[in-house]
Design a protein around this motif. Structure first.
Motif, PDB file in Angstrom:
ATOM      1  N   LYS A  44      48.495  41.460  40.584  1.00 30.78           N
ATOM      2  CA  LYS A  44      47.853  40.315  41.241  1.00 30.78           C
ATOM      3  C   LYS A  44      46.720  40.753  42.158  1.00 30.78           C
ATOM      4  O   LYS A  44      45.666  40.121  42.190  1.00 30.78           O
ATOM      5  CB  LYS A  44      48.878  39.510  42.032  1.00 30.78           C
ATOM      6  N   GLU A  45      46.939  41.846  42.888  1.00 25.45           N
ATOM      7  CA  GLU A  45      45.904  42.333  43.825  1.00 25.45           C
ATOM      8  C   GLU A  45      44.631  42.727  43.073  1.00 25.45           C
ATOM      9  O   GLU A  45      43.521  42.355  43.472  1.00 25.45           O
ATOM     10  CB  GLU A  45      46.449  43.528  44.609  1.00 25.45           C
ATOM     11  N   ALA A  46      44.789  43.453  41.971  1.00 26.56           N
ATOM     12  CA  ALA A  46      43.632  43.867  41.170  1.00 26.56           C
ATOM     13  C   ALA A  46      42.936  42.656  40.556  1.00 26.56           C
ATOM     14  O   ALA A  46      41.699  42.596  40.492  1.00 26.56           O
ATOM     15  CB  ALA A  46      44.063  44.830  40.074  1.00 26.56           C
ATOM     16  N   ALA A  47      43.733  41.683  40.124  1.00 29.27           N
ATOM     17  CA  ALA A  47      43.162  40.479  39.526  1.00 29.27           C
ATOM     18  C   ALA A  47      42.361  39.692  40.561  1.00 29.27           C
ATOM     19  O   ALA A  47      41.268  39.185  40.264  1.00 29.27           O
ATOM     20  CB  ALA A  47      44.266  39.605  38.939  1.00 29.27           C
ATOM     21  N   GLN A  48      42.883  39.594  41.780  1.00 28.75           N
ATOM     22  CA  GLN A  48      42.165  38.882  42.839  1.00 28.75           C
ATOM     23  C   GLN A  48      40.855  39.580  43.164  1.00 28.75           C
ATOM     24  O   GLN A  48      39.827  38.927  43.349  1.00 28.75           O
ATOM     25  CB  GLN A  48      43.028  38.768  44.093  1.00 28.75           C
ATOM     26  N   ASN A  49      40.898  40.900  43.251  1.00 35.27           N
ATOM     27  CA  ASN A  49      39.673  41.653  43.540  1.00 35.27           C
ATOM     28  C   ASN A  49      38.652  41.499  42.424  1.00 35.27           C
ATOM     29  O   ASN A  49      37.454  41.324  42.688  1.00 35.27           O
ATOM     30  CB  ASN A  49      39.989  43.132  43.765  1.00 35.27           C
ATOM     31  N   ALA A  50      39.112  41.572  41.183  1.00 38.92           N
ATOM     32  CA  ALA A  50      38.203  41.424  40.041  1.00 38.92           C
ATOM     33  C   ALA A  50      37.590  40.029  40.025  1.00 38.92           C
ATOM     34  O   ALA A  50      36.398  39.862  39.740  1.00 38.92           O
ATOM     35  CB  ALA A  50      38.955  41.688  38.739  1.00 38.92           C
ATOM     36  N   LEU A  51      38.397  39.026  40.359  1.00 41.40           N
ATOM     37  CA  LEU A  51      37.902  37.649  40.400  1.00 41.40           C
ATOM     38  C   LEU A  51      36.876  37.484  41.513  1.00 41.40           C
ATOM     39  O   LEU A  51      35.845  36.828  41.333  1.00 41.40           O
ATOM     40  CB  LEU A  51      39.066  36.675  40.607  1.00 41.40           C
ATOM     41  N   ARG A  52      37.135  38.113  42.650  1.00 43.73           N
ATOM     42  CA  ARG A  52      36.219  38.037  43.790  1.00 43.73           C
ATOM     43  C   ARG A  52      34.863  38.658  43.446  1.00 43.73           C
ATOM     44  O   ARG A  52      33.821  38.197  43.914  1.00 43.73           O
ATOM     45  CB  ARG A  52      36.843  38.754  44.988  1.00 43.73           C
ATOM     46  N   VAL A  53      34.887  39.699  42.622  1.00 49.94           N
ATOM     47  CA  VAL A  53      33.647  40.356  42.210  1.00 49.94           C
ATOM     48  C   VAL A  53      32.950  39.560  41.102  1.00 49.94           C
ATOM     49  O   VAL A  53      31.722  39.507  41.047  1.00 49.94           O
ATOM     50  CB  VAL A  53      33.944  41.798  41.735  1.00 49.94           C
ATOM     51  N   ALA A  54      33.734  38.927  40.234  1.00 51.46           N
ATOM     52  CA  ALA A  54      33.168  38.210  39.088  1.00 51.46           C
ATOM     53  C   ALA A  54      32.526  36.884  39.484  1.00 51.46           C
ATOM     54  O   ALA A  54      31.552  36.460  38.843  1.00 51.46           O
ATOM     55  CB  ALA A  54      34.259  37.953  38.052  1.00 51.46           C
ATOM     56  N   GLN A  55      33.044  36.246  40.511  1.00 49.45           N
ATOM     57  CA  GLN A  55      32.541  34.917  40.880  1.00 49.45           C
ATOM     58  C   GLN A  55      31.046  34.895  41.193  1.00 49.45           C
ATOM     59  O   GLN A  55      30.318  34.089  40.616  1.00 49.45           O
ATOM     60  CB  GLN A  55      33.337  34.339  42.044  1.00 49.45           C
ATOM     61  N   PRO A  56      30.539  35.789  42.061  1.00 50.60           N
ATOM     62  CA  PRO A  56      29.098  35.736  42.315  1.00 50.60           C
ATOM     63  C   PRO A  56      28.255  36.076  41.092  1.00 50.60           C
ATOM     64  O   PRO A  56      27.169  35.523  40.919  1.00 50.60           O
ATOM     65  CB  PRO A  56      28.878  36.772  43.423  1.00 50.60           C
ATOM     66  N   GLU A  57      28.770  36.946  40.219  1.00 52.78           N
ATOM     67  CA  GLU A  57      28.040  37.262  38.989  1.00 52.78           C
ATOM     68  C   GLU A  57      27.894  36.024  38.131  1.00 52.78           C
ATOM     69  O   GLU A  57      26.826  35.746  37.591  1.00 52.78           O
ATOM     70  CB  GLU A  57      28.782  38.339  38.188  1.00 52.78           C
ATOM     71  N   LEU A  58      28.986  35.286  37.998  1.00 54.25           N
ATOM     72  CA  LEU A  58      28.975  34.082  37.176  1.00 54.25           C
ATOM     73  C   LEU A  58      28.036  33.039  37.767  1.00 54.25           C
ATOM     74  O   LEU A  58      27.250  32.413  37.047  1.00 54.25           O
ATOM     75  CB  LEU A  58      30.400  33.531  37.059  1.00 54.25           C
ATOM     76  N   MET A  59      28.088  32.866  39.074  1.00 58.49           N
ATOM     77  CA  MET A  59      27.223  31.877  39.720  1.00 58.49           C
ATOM     78  C   MET A  59      25.755  32.306  39.647  1.00 58.49           C
ATOM     79  O   MET A  59      24.860  31.465  39.559  1.00 58.49           O
ATOM     80  CB  MET A  59      27.646  31.668  41.174  1.00 58.49           C
ATOM     81  N   ARG A  60      25.506  33.605  39.682  1.00 61.68           N
ATOM     82  CA  ARG A  60      24.134  34.095  39.521  1.00 61.68           C
ATOM     83  C   ARG A  60      23.628  33.755  38.124  1.00 61.68           C
ATOM     84  O   ARG A  60      22.445  33.430  37.944  1.00 61.68           O
ATOM     85  CB  ARG A  60      24.101  35.604  39.756  1.00 61.68           C
ATOM     86  N   GLY A  61      24.517  33.811  37.149  1.00 63.85           N
ATOM     87  CA  GLY A  61      24.141  33.422  35.788  1.00 63.85           C
ATOM     88  C   GLY A  61      23.751  31.965  35.710  1.00 63.85           C
ATOM     89  O   GLY A  61      22.844  31.588  34.957  1.00 63.85           O
ATOM     90  N   VAL A  62      24.415  31.130  36.507  1.00 64.65           N
ATOM     91  CA  VAL A  62      24.062  29.708  36.555  1.00 64.65           C
ATOM     92  C   VAL A  62      22.667  29.547  37.159  1.00 64.65           C
ATOM     93  O   VAL A  62      21.825  28.813  36.643  1.00 64.65           O
ATOM     94  CB  VAL A  62      25.099  28.907  37.388  1.00 64.65           C
ATOM     95  N   THR A  63      22.427  30.258  38.257  1.00 65.03           N
ATOM     96  CA  THR A  63      21.134  30.173  38.931  1.00 65.03           C
ATOM     97  C   THR A  63      20.002  30.607  38.015  1.00 65.03           C
ATOM     98  O   THR A  63      18.923  30.014  38.026  1.00 65.03           O
ATOM     99  CB  THR A  63      21.132  31.068  40.195  1.00 65.03           C
TER     100      THR A  63
END
Length: 87
Positions: A44-63
């Motif tokens: 769970k800890e690794a998944a949360q960290n990976a999600l925290r890193v992936a979110q701005p990347e995904l939103m940057r793709g939207v931008t």
């Protein structure tokens, strides 16, 4: 095939933009895959960290216009729900 100089230039620009967008999309998919792998491992800890890193990347793709806003929101929602379900 493009006949005018303007159409030829646009074709060149479109080719370059397509390459850039392809690289961006690939990069985002890599980050999403890292979240998926962390979820599958059950950490769970690794998944949360990976999600925290992936979110701005995904939103940057939207931008940048690579993904639609709702597509990114749907992906984030589903991933965060799966991470939250771990435990």
């Amino acid at each position: 095939m493009a006949n005018s100089a303007q159409a030829k230039k646009r074709a060149r620009q479109n080719e370059r933009r397509a390459a850039v967008n392809k690289a961006r999309r690939s990069r985002i998919r890599t980050f999403l895959r890292m979240v998926e792998e962390a979820i599958e491992s059950g950490d769970k800890e690794a998944a949360q960290n990976a999600l925290r890193v992936a979110q701005p990347e995904l939103m940057r793709g939207v931008t940048r216009g690579v993904f639609h806003k709702n597509t990114a929101a749907r992906k984030m929602s589903r991933l965060s729900a799966r991470v939250k379900a771990l435990g």
